[in-house]
Design a protein around this motif. Structure first.
Motif, PDB file in Angstrom:
ATOM      1  N   ILE A 160       0.861  -1.182   0.000  1.00  0.00           N
ATOM      2  CA  ILE A 160       0.000   0.000   0.000  1.00  0.00           C
ATOM      3  C   ILE A 160       0.893   1.226   0.000  1.00  0.00           C
ATOM      4  N   GLU A 168      -7.178   7.630   0.506  1.00  0.00           N
ATOM      5  CA  GLU A 168      -6.811   6.778  -0.630  1.00  0.00           C
ATOM      6  C   GLU A 168      -6.058   5.539  -0.158  1.00  0.00           C
ATOM      7  N   THR A 172      -7.692   1.774  -0.049  1.00  0.00           N
ATOM      8  CA  THR A 172      -7.000   0.748  -0.834  1.00  0.00           C
ATOM      9  C   THR A 172      -6.763  -0.488   0.025  1.00  0.00           C
ATOM     10  N   LYS A 175     -10.235  -2.161   0.837  1.00  0.00           N
ATOM     11  CA  LYS A 175     -10.763  -2.852  -0.341  1.00  0.00           C
ATOM     12  C   LYS A 175      -9.993  -4.159  -0.593  1.00  0.00           C
TER      13      LYS A 175
END
Length: 181
Positions: A160, A168, A172, A175
């Motif tokens: 990441i 963001e 990320t 998700k």
């Protein structure tokens, strides 16, 4: 009941692990994701992550009593992950822990099915964040930057990048966790 998944988050100081984990803590509960607190021999008011502050003596007592699933030392402090994490996993919760790159092998021994998560950022972002928190001297910041690439990325890691907005990077990660189900 299906066991939960442990996500072992690591990365060098200054990449924003604590901030990303705080974002996930605020947004991940609806998805069944929990973030474990670390037990640290650092005062609660020292800034940074939301941790359980312990004296050196209390940390050692808890360690001798077998209350930690994992412990390590770094930067003159003791860190621990409580045994409650194993309980949460056994009851189907997905759990993120803020781990240490230096304790990764021991974490894999204790939790063989863990998924490594590496948080990264540019050297400029790391230097800026380390300077802003004000806990390290310029020499300490330089030494930390020199160690950024000292550890290889473990196989199977989710990587990441935290150079943009916190939302963001956090979304990320969340998700990616939700996609593994």
């Amino acid at each position: 009941m299906k066991a939960g998944q442990l996500y072992y988050v690591m990365g060098p100081s200054g990449v924003g692990k604590d901030s990303v984990l705080t974002w996930v803590r605020e947004h991940g509960v609806a998805h069944g994701v929990l973030c474990a607190h670390r037990y640290i021999t650092r005062p609660a008011h020292a800034g940074g992550e939301n941790h359980v502050a312990l004296s050196e003596e209390e940390f050692q007592l808890r360690d001798r009593s077998g209350l930690f699933a994992l412990t390590w030392e770094a930067h003159g402090l003791h860190y621990g992950i409580g045994n409650e994490v194993a309980y949460w996993l056994a009851h189907g919760a997905d759990v993120l822990v803020n781990g240490s790159r230096g304790a990764f092998e021991r974490a894999c021994e204790r939790f063989p099915a863990l998924r490594p998560v590496l948080i990264t950022a540019s050297p400029q972002a790391i230097a800026s964040r380390l300077a802003a928190r004000g806990r390290e001297s310029e020499q300490d910041v330089a030494a930390r930057l020199a160690r950024v690439d000292a550890y290889p990325v473990p196989d199977g890691s989710m990587v990441i990048r935290n150079d943009g907005s916190l939302a963001e990077a956090g979304s990320t990660l969340l998700k990616a966790i939700c996609a593994t189900h």
